[in-house]
Design a protein around this motif. Structure first.
Motif, short mmCIF file in Angstrom:
data_model
loop_
_atom_site.label_atom_id
_atom_site.label_comp_id
_atom_site.label_asym_id
_atom_site.label_seq_id
_atom_site.Cartn_x
_atom_site.Cartn_y
_atom_site.Cartn_z
N LEU A 1 10.78 82.47 60.18
CA LEU A 1 9.62 82.51 61.07
C LEU A 1 8.36 82.02 60.34
CD1 LEU A 1 8.31 83.32 63.79
CD2 LEU A 1 8.17 85.67 62.89
N THR A 2 8.14 82.50 59.13
CA THR A 2 6.95 82.09 58.39
C THR A 2 7.04 80.62 57.95
OG1 THR A 2 7.84 83.00 56.33
CG2 THR A 2 6.34 84.41 57.60
N GLY A 3 8.23 80.17 57.66
CA GLY A 3 8.42 78.75 57.33
C GLY A 3 8.08 77.88 58.52
N TRP A 4 8.54 78.30 59.69
CA TRP A 4 8.21 77.56 60.91
C TRP A 4 6.69 77.54 61.14
CZ3 TRP A 4 5.60 79.93 64.90
CH2 TRP A 4 5.30 79.09 65.98
N LEU A 5 6.05 78.70 61.03
CA LEU A 5 4.62 78.78 61.31
C LEU A 5 3.82 77.90 60.35
CD1 LEU A 5 2.32 79.95 62.98
CD2 LEU A 5 2.32 81.94 61.45
N ALA A 6 4.16 77.94 59.08
CA ALA A 6 3.46 77.13 58.08
C ALA A 6 3.62 75.64 58.37
CB ALA A 6 3.95 77.47 56.68
N GLY A 7 4.79 75.24 58.86
CA GLY A 7 5.03 73.83 59.15
C GLY A 7 4.47 73.38 60.49
N ALA A 8 4.65 74.19 61.52
CA ALA A 8 4.24 73.81 62.87
C ALA A 8 2.75 74.01 63.12
CB ALA A 8 5.06 74.59 63.91
N HIS A 9 2.17 74.99 62.46
CA HIS A 9 0.76 75.33 62.68
C HIS A 9 0.09 75.63 61.34
CE1 HIS A 9 1.36 75.49 67.02
NE2 HIS A 9 2.49 76.11 66.76
N PRO A 10 -0.07 74.61 60.50
CA PRO A 10 -0.61 74.84 59.16
C PRO A 10 -2.05 75.38 59.16
CG PRO A 10 -0.45 72.48 59.63
CD PRO A 10 0.24 73.21 60.75
N GLU A 11 -2.72 75.31 60.29
CA GLU A 11 -4.09 75.84 60.37
C GLU A 11 -4.12 77.37 60.38
OE1 GLU A 11 -3.29 72.13 62.65
OE2 GLU A 11 -2.59 74.18 62.90
N VAL A 12 -2.99 78.00 60.70
CA VAL A 12 -2.92 79.45 60.71
C VAL A 12 -2.82 79.93 59.26
CG1 VAL A 12 -1.66 81.49 61.51
CG2 VAL A 12 -1.79 79.46 62.98
N VAL A 13 -3.83 80.64 58.83
CA VAL A 13 -3.88 81.13 57.46
C VAL A 13 -3.24 82.51 57.42
CG1 VAL A 13 -5.39 81.78 55.55
CG2 VAL A 13 -5.97 79.81 57.00
N PHE A 14 -2.24 82.67 56.57
CA PHE A 14 -1.58 83.97 56.41
C PHE A 14 -0.94 84.03 55.03
CE2 PHE A 14 1.72 81.20 57.94
CZ PHE A 14 2.89 81.65 57.36
N ASP A 15 -0.66 85.26 54.61
CA ASP A 15 -0.06 85.51 53.30
C ASP A 15 1.45 85.64 53.48
OD1 ASP A 15 0.87 86.56 50.88
OD2 ASP A 15 -0.85 87.90 50.63
N ARG A 16 2.16 84.55 53.23
CA ARG A 16 3.61 84.55 53.45
C ARG A 16 4.32 85.57 52.57
NH1 ARG A 16 8.08 79.63 53.00
NH2 ARG A 16 9.57 80.65 54.40
#
Length: 180
Positions: free
Chosen positions: A37-52
Motif C-alpha cells: 500500500l505504501t509503495g503504491w501511494l509513493a509511486g501513484a501520489h508522490p505529493e503525499v508526504v508520509f513516513d513509510r
C-alpha cells in the motif's frame, strides 16, 4: 505465496513477549499489505508526504496489545489498543511509533495522520474488508496533497485496494494455519 518477514526488532519483541503464533502471523500479513500500500501511494501520489518506515512499524505492531488480551485474537474487542500502546512505550518505543497500537481502530479521532490511516486501511484490506468512512478520510488526504479531484483520488485508491483485497483468501488461510 511468500510474505515479507516482520522487521527484526518486531520479531524479537514478539518473541520476548511470548506472542501467540497467530498474532505474529497476523502482524506479518498486515505489514506485508502495508508495504504494498505504501509503495503504491509513493509511486501513484508522490505529493503525499508520509513516513513509510513509521507505517511499516505501525502495521507490524498495531495489535501487540493482544498479548495482554489474547481473547481478542478470536472475538472483537478494543482493550488491546491502549494496552498495546502502553506495552510498546514501556519497552522504549517512541510515542510516534507506539501510537499506532492505539490509533489503528480510531481513525476518526483528532490528530490522526496519513500514517495512521494507512495502518488502519492495511489492517482492514488484508482480509478484503472495505470501510467507506476510513477510505474516504484517506482519499481526502490524497486529493488535497495531490491536487486532484476527490473522485479521481478515490478511483486511484480503490484500484489499489481491490488488487490488495484479491489476495485475502490466501492470507486468511496462512493466518489460520497458526494456533491462537
Amino acid at each position: 505465496m511468500t510474505y515479507r518477514d516482520l522487521p527484526g526488532e518486531v520479531a524479537r519483541l514478539l518473541e520476548l513477549l511470548g506472542a501467540p503464533p497467530r498474532l505474529a502471523a497476523h502482524l506479518r500479513l498486515v505489514h506485508d499489505v502495508a508495504w504494498d500500500l505504501t509503495g503504491w501511494l509513493a509511486g501513484a501520489h508522490p505529493e503525499v508526504v508520509f513516513d513509510r518506515a513509521a507505517v511499516l512499524f505501525g502495521a507490524a505492531t498495531h495489535d501487540v496489545g493482544k498479548v495482554v488480551f489474547p481473547e481478542e485474537l478470536s472475538v472483537p474487542g478494543v482493550r488491546h489498543e491502549a494496552a498495546g500502546r502502553e506495552l510498546l512505550s514501556a519497552r522504549g518505543v517512541p510515542e510516534r511509533l507506539a501510537r499506532f497500537a492505539g490509533t489503528h481502530g480510531s481513525w476518526g479521532a483528532a490528530g490522526v495522520g496519513v500514517e495512521d490511516l494507512l495502518v488502519s486501511v492495511a489492517d482492514k484490506v488484508w482480509k478484503a474488508k472495505r470501510v467507506e468512512d476510513l477510505e474516504l478520510l484517506l482519499t481526502g488526504r490524497i486529493a488535497v496533497a495531490s491536487g486532484v479531484a476527490m473522485w479521481e483520488a478515490f478511483l486511484s485508491l480503490d484500484d489499489c485496494l481491490q488488487e490488495l483485497a484479491a489476495g485475502a483468501d490466501e492470507r486468511l488461510a496462512f493466518q489460520n494455519g497458526f494456533p491462537v
